[in-house]
Design a protein around this motif. Sequence first.
Motif, PDB file in Angstrom:
ATOM      1  N   LEU A 109       0.678  -1.376  -0.506  1.00 56.73           N
ATOM      2  CA  LEU A 109       0.142   0.290  -0.170  1.00 56.73           C
ATOM      3  C   LEU A 109       0.752   0.716   0.298  1.00 56.73           C
ATOM      4  CD1 LEU A 109      -3.135  -1.033   3.011  1.00 56.73           C
ATOM      5  CD2 LEU A 109      -3.319  -0.822   0.192  1.00 56.73           C
ATOM      6  N   GLU A 110       2.301   1.511   0.868  1.00 57.75           N
ATOM      7  CA  GLU A 110       2.577   1.976   0.383  1.00 57.75           C
ATOM      8  C   GLU A 110       3.769   2.637  -0.159  1.00 57.75           C
ATOM      9  OE1 GLU A 110       5.025   5.548   1.989  1.00 57.75           O
ATOM     10  OE2 GLU A 110       3.064   4.304   3.374  1.00 57.75           O
ATOM     11  N   VAL A 111       3.849   1.989  -0.790  1.00 56.56           N
ATOM     12  CA  VAL A 111       4.562   1.950  -3.026  1.00 56.56           C
ATOM     13  C   VAL A 111       3.389   2.058  -3.683  1.00 56.56           C
ATOM     14  CG1 VAL A 111       5.458   0.605  -4.339  1.00 56.56           C
ATOM     15  CG2 VAL A 111       5.818  -0.019  -2.180  1.00 56.56           C
ATOM     16  N   GLU A 112       2.177   2.386  -3.682  1.00 57.51           N
ATOM     17  CA  GLU A 112       0.999   2.574  -4.502  1.00 57.51           C
ATOM     18  C   GLU A 112       0.943   3.770  -4.201  1.00 57.51           C
ATOM     19  OE1 GLU A 112       0.710   1.063  -7.439  1.00 57.51           O
ATOM     20  OE2 GLU A 112       0.720  -1.169  -6.807  1.00 57.51           O
ATOM     21  N   LYS A 113       1.234   3.913  -3.115  1.00 58.79           N
ATOM     22  CA  LYS A 113       0.991   5.831  -2.448  1.00 58.79           C
ATOM     23  C   LYS A 113       1.379   6.114  -3.372  1.00 58.79           C
ATOM     24  CE  LYS A 113       1.402   7.180   1.605  1.00 58.79           C
ATOM     25  NZ  LYS A 113       1.453   7.739   3.081  1.00 58.79           N
ATOM     26  N   LEU A 114       2.574   5.771  -2.768  1.00 55.38           N
ATOM     27  CA  LEU A 114       3.758   6.733  -4.341  1.00 55.38           C
ATOM     28  C   LEU A 114       3.808   6.740  -5.303  1.00 55.38           C
ATOM     29  CD1 LEU A 114       7.370   5.452  -2.233  1.00 55.38           C
ATOM     30  CD2 LEU A 114       6.312   7.333  -1.911  1.00 55.38           C
ATOM     31  N   ASN A 115       3.011   6.097  -6.317  1.00 51.48           N
ATOM     32  CA  ASN A 115       2.377   5.601  -7.484  1.00 51.48           C
ATOM     33  C   ASN A 115       2.127   6.575  -7.881  1.00 51.48           C
ATOM     34  OD1 ASN A 115       5.027   3.800  -7.943  1.00 51.48           O
ATOM     35  ND2 ASN A 115       3.609   1.853  -7.446  1.00 51.48           N
ATOM     36  N   ALA A 116       0.670   6.290  -6.856  1.00 54.06           N
ATOM     37  CA  ALA A 116      -0.643   7.528  -7.587  1.00 54.06           C
ATOM     38  C   ALA A 116       0.214   9.640  -7.298  1.00 54.06           C
ATOM     39  CB  ALA A 116      -1.484   6.998  -5.589  1.00 54.06           C
ATOM     40  N   ILE A 117       0.379   8.990  -6.043  1.00 56.42           N
ATOM     41  CA  ILE A 117       1.339  10.624  -5.968  1.00 56.42           C
ATOM     42  C   ILE A 117       1.950  10.766  -6.999  1.00 56.42           C
ATOM     43  CG2 ILE A 117       2.785  12.211  -4.708  1.00 56.42           C
ATOM     44  CD1 ILE A 117       1.819  10.571  -1.950  1.00 56.42           C
ATOM     45  N   GLU A 118       2.220  10.263  -7.856  1.00 54.78           N
ATOM     46  CA  GLU A 118       3.424  10.716  -9.032  1.00 54.78           C
ATOM     47  C   GLU A 118       2.022  10.616 -10.174  1.00 54.78           C
ATOM     48  OE1 GLU A 118       7.827   9.184 -10.402  1.00 54.78           O
ATOM     49  OE2 GLU A 118       6.938   7.567  -9.951  1.00 54.78           O
ATOM     50  N   GLY A 119       1.409  10.109 -10.296  1.00 54.69           N
ATOM     51  CA  GLY A 119       0.716   9.893 -11.476  1.00 54.69           C
ATOM     52  C   GLY A 119       0.637   8.427 -12.189  1.00 54.69           C
ATOM     53  N   LYS A 120       1.627   7.758 -11.528  1.00 52.05           N
ATOM     54  CA  LYS A 120       1.635   6.161 -12.084  1.00 52.05           C
ATOM     55  C   LYS A 120       0.484   5.090 -11.697  1.00 52.05           C
ATOM     56  CE  LYS A 120       5.988   5.841 -12.196  1.00 52.05           C
ATOM     57  NZ  LYS A 120       7.748   4.826 -11.221  1.00 52.05           N
ATOM     58  N   ASP A 121      -0.306   4.234 -12.396  1.00 51.18           N
ATOM     59  CA  ASP A 121      -1.738   4.016 -12.264  1.00 51.18           C
ATOM     60  C   ASP A 121      -0.673   2.617 -11.011  1.00 51.18           C
ATOM     61  OD1 ASP A 121      -3.027   4.118 -14.742  1.00 51.18           O
ATOM     62  OD2 ASP A 121      -1.824   2.880 -15.963  1.00 51.18           O
ATOM     63  N   VAL A 122      -2.094   2.399 -10.095  1.00 55.05           N
ATOM     64  CA  VAL A 122      -2.027   1.979  -8.708  1.00 55.05           C
ATOM     65  C   VAL A 122      -2.573   0.176  -9.154  1.00 55.05           C
ATOM     66  CG1 VAL A 122      -2.884   1.460  -6.752  1.00 55.05           C
ATOM     67  CG2 VAL A 122      -2.175   3.563  -7.646  1.00 55.05           C
ATOM     68  N   LYS A 123      -1.643  -0.424  -9.166  1.00 52.07           N
ATOM     69  CA  LYS A 123      -1.778  -2.393  -9.848  1.00 52.07           C
ATOM     70  C   LYS A 123      -1.552  -3.326  -8.557  1.00 52.07           C
ATOM     71  CE  LYS A 123      -0.220  -1.488 -14.475  1.00 52.07           C
ATOM     72  NZ  LYS A 123       0.590  -1.297 -15.532  1.00 52.07           N
ATOM     73  N   PHE A 124      -0.930  -2.777  -6.857  1.00 48.61           N
ATOM     74  CA  PHE A 124      -0.991  -3.809  -6.045  1.00 48.61           C
ATOM     75  C   PHE A 124      -0.529  -5.044  -6.811  1.00 48.61           C
ATOM     76  CE2 PHE A 124      -5.141  -0.943  -5.033  1.00 48.61           C
ATOM     77  CZ  PHE A 124      -4.531  -0.713  -4.253  1.00 48.61           C
ATOM     78  N   ILE A 125       0.751  -4.741  -7.412  1.00 49.81           N
ATOM     79  CA  ILE A 125       1.869  -5.754  -7.817  1.00 49.81           C
ATOM     80  C   ILE A 125       2.394  -5.641  -6.427  1.00 49.81           C
ATOM     81  CG2 ILE A 125       4.026  -6.087  -8.843  1.00 49.81           C
ATOM     82  CD1 ILE A 125       2.063  -4.995 -11.601  1.00 49.81           C
ATOM     83  N   PRO A 126       2.963  -6.873  -5.695  1.00 46.70           N
ATOM     84  CA  PRO A 126       3.967  -6.725  -4.509  1.00 46.70           C
ATOM     85  C   PRO A 126       5.383  -7.181  -5.389  1.00 46.70           C
ATOM     86  CG  PRO A 126       3.690  -9.237  -5.733  1.00 46.70           C
ATOM     87  CD  PRO A 126       2.349  -8.515  -6.390  1.00 46.70           C
ATOM     88  N   ARG A 127       5.867  -5.718  -5.983  1.00 47.83           N
ATOM     89  CA  ARG A 127       7.514  -5.398  -6.014  1.00 47.83           C
ATOM     90  C   ARG A 127       8.051  -4.314  -5.548  1.00 47.83           C
ATOM     91  NH1 ARG A 127       7.397  -5.833 -12.057  1.00 47.83           N
ATOM     92  NH2 ARG A 127       6.697  -8.445 -11.771  1.00 47.83           N
ATOM     93  N   ARG A 128       8.917  -3.951  -5.693  1.00 49.78           N
ATOM     94  CA  ARG A 128       9.500  -2.432  -5.034  1.00 49.78           C
ATOM     95  C   ARG A 128       9.875  -2.358  -5.551  1.00 49.78           C
ATOM     96  NH1 ARG A 128      10.087  -4.499   0.862  1.00 49.78           N
ATOM     97  NH2 ARG A 128      10.083  -6.280   1.167  1.00 49.78           N
ATOM     98  N   ASN A 129      10.073  -0.707  -6.007  1.00 47.02           N
ATOM     99  CA  ASN A 129      10.345   0.594  -6.760  1.00 47.02           C
ATOM    100  C   ASN A 129      11.918   0.808  -6.064  1.00 47.02           C
ATOM    101  OD1 ASN A 129       7.835   1.563  -6.572  1.00 47.02           O
ATOM    102  ND2 ASN A 129       7.983   3.193  -5.001  1.00 47.02           N
ATOM    103  N   TYR A 130      12.167   0.835  -7.989  1.00 42.78           N
ATOM    104  CA  TYR A 130      13.242   0.756  -8.067  1.00 42.78           C
ATOM    105  C   TYR A 130      13.729   2.191  -8.774  1.00 42.78           C
ATOM    106  CZ  TYR A 130      17.360   0.316 -11.292  1.00 42.78           C
ATOM    107  OH  TYR A 130      18.432  -0.359 -11.914  1.00 42.78           O
ATOM    108  N   ARG A 131      14.129   3.269  -8.555  1.00 42.66           N
ATOM    109  CA  ARG A 131      14.714   4.180  -8.627  1.00 42.66           C
ATOM    110  C   ARG A 131      16.052   4.496  -9.564  1.00 42.66           C
ATOM    111  NH1 ARG A 131       9.409   7.040  -9.048  1.00 42.66           N
ATOM    112  NH2 ARG A 131      10.633   8.599  -9.758  1.00 42.66           N
ATOM    113  N   ASN A 132      16.368   5.346 -10.200  1.00 41.95           N
ATOM    114  CA  ASN A 132      17.643   4.835 -10.724  1.00 41.95           C
ATOM    115  C   ASN A 132      18.120   6.295 -11.931  1.00 41.95           C
ATOM    116  OD1 ASN A 132      20.157   4.623 -12.269  1.00 41.95           O
ATOM    117  ND2 ASN A 132      18.943   3.531 -13.939  1.00 41.95           N
ATOM    118  N   PRO A 133      17.764   7.640 -10.913  1.00 43.88           N
ATOM    119  CA  PRO A 133      18.164   9.307 -11.407  1.00 43.88           C
ATOM    120  C   PRO A 133      19.560   9.432 -11.990  1.00 43.88           C
ATOM    121  CG  PRO A 133      18.242   8.865  -8.717  1.00 43.88           C
ATOM    122  CD  PRO A 133      18.142   7.757  -9.207  1.00 43.88           C
ATOM    123  N   HIS A 134      19.499  10.290 -12.637  1.00 44.73           N
ATOM    124  CA  HIS A 134      20.633  10.869 -14.033  1.00 44.73           C
ATOM    125  C   HIS A 134      21.824  11.036 -12.599  1.00 44.73           C
ATOM    126  CE1 HIS A 134      22.687  12.336 -16.385  1.00 44.73           C
ATOM    127  NE2 HIS A 134      23.155  10.870 -17.273  1.00 44.73           N
TER     128      HIS A 134
END
Length: 494
Positions: free
Chosen positions: A254-279
Amino acid sequence: MEKAIKTEEKTKKINSATLDGFSGKRVEVESSFIRALPGFSIVGLGSQSIQEAKERVKSALLNNDFEFPPLKITISLSPSDLRKEGSHFDLPIALSILYHNKEFDFEDYLVLGELGLDGRLKDTASIFPLILSLRPKKVIIPLESAEKASKIPGVEIFAFSHISEFEEFQPREVKRSELNYPFLKIKNKKYYYDENIELDFSDVLGQTKAKEAALLAAAGFHNILLEGSPGVGKSMIISRLRYIMPPMSLDEILEVEKLNAIEGKDVKFIPRRNYRNPHYSSTRAAIYGGGSRGAKIGEIAFANKGILFFDELPYFQKDVLENLRLPLQDKKVLISRVNSKVEYETDILFAAAMNPCPCGNLLSMHKECRCTDLEIRRYKNRISEPLYDRIEIYHQMTEEKDESTVSSREMFEKVLTAFEVQKGEFNANLPENYKFDIENAAYDIMQKAIMNFALSKRSEFNILKLAKTVANLEKRDKIKKEDIIKALSFRRRK
């Protein structure tokens, strides 16, 4: 002296909310109806989208044959010193007008939803994170938002698809839905995981030691740094790390999907951890958040419960690298501004990759290094010792002829084993006063390493945590001699 004429005034109060950073803040939508020259105003630090609600609400009510009272209407969003944003205030504003002359108590409900001009209720990116953050007992929301919100435990959901359904107020209560994924059960708590692997470690030929480093990082949530020449496989390994990460509890999903929702991404409830790769050209504000009101969310906060990957580590700005210390240690970031303070959780696995020198060929067997000793020293000195000290796993990769492979499925099975031994916790997050179960022979080797390598207390603690992960992969909790030796092999040599 002429007396003022007393006007009849009616007020309504409806509960709503706004996002302040990651957190939801309750907002009371108060409405006042006065017999005076007709008008419609919204006060209380509302954003442009809230000011535009006047036209959406008026059109939605009139297009559905509802009365729009010819009165002076004032909508106040309280507390008035908190800035509010979001079109989800449309519904509470509309209901306050629709029920202005009716007896109905909305006190038990949190009301959220955007209105179309035809009266249709629409989902917004803010609704799911607001409900998740505040966990109200009852919510009135659009039917479009109901499926997402139904995953949140302890919340009664009353869903509507159109403003016309409020004429008789006959809501449809939405039942809570469960996740349909395989799971482990530890201490009566479910931990879900996704068996779909998009990037497989079987694509990585050789590099057995580097893959072992990735396995240990995933199993214990340890920070990892891979060093090696361009093309040796550093980024390839880190990008596959996401698919062997440990299972997630419902709260983490739920916490990960909250981040996705705030960023404007689709909320899919996949149990997969976020991966961020900034330049590496990213600014400090882009990584850590901030902005004029302190409300902007940075990459490190979006990576919470997952992986933050810095490729070409030495090329990141010096202040970006130095500011990593506290988030990696305290697992949080506090953004302070004159008028606001916002705290973000940063429970991340920090992964990094770097070349051995500016040209990248220092360790290459096929290309000649063109860098001077001074250039190499300056390049490596961009990363301070305190930051190195917070990275538990370091491995220097070289070009190999070995073409052996191991699949992500095999590696993930080992991660599951370690996760069960750790009882759903991560060794990287052990408290500093943790008492390790360690054999005498292992303790003796550790003491020799402290003396010979002049290890700091943090380095000593990191080695013990990593050794415990090595033991957990072997279905043990007791640290043996070979576990300490393995952990020491991933120590960075100065």
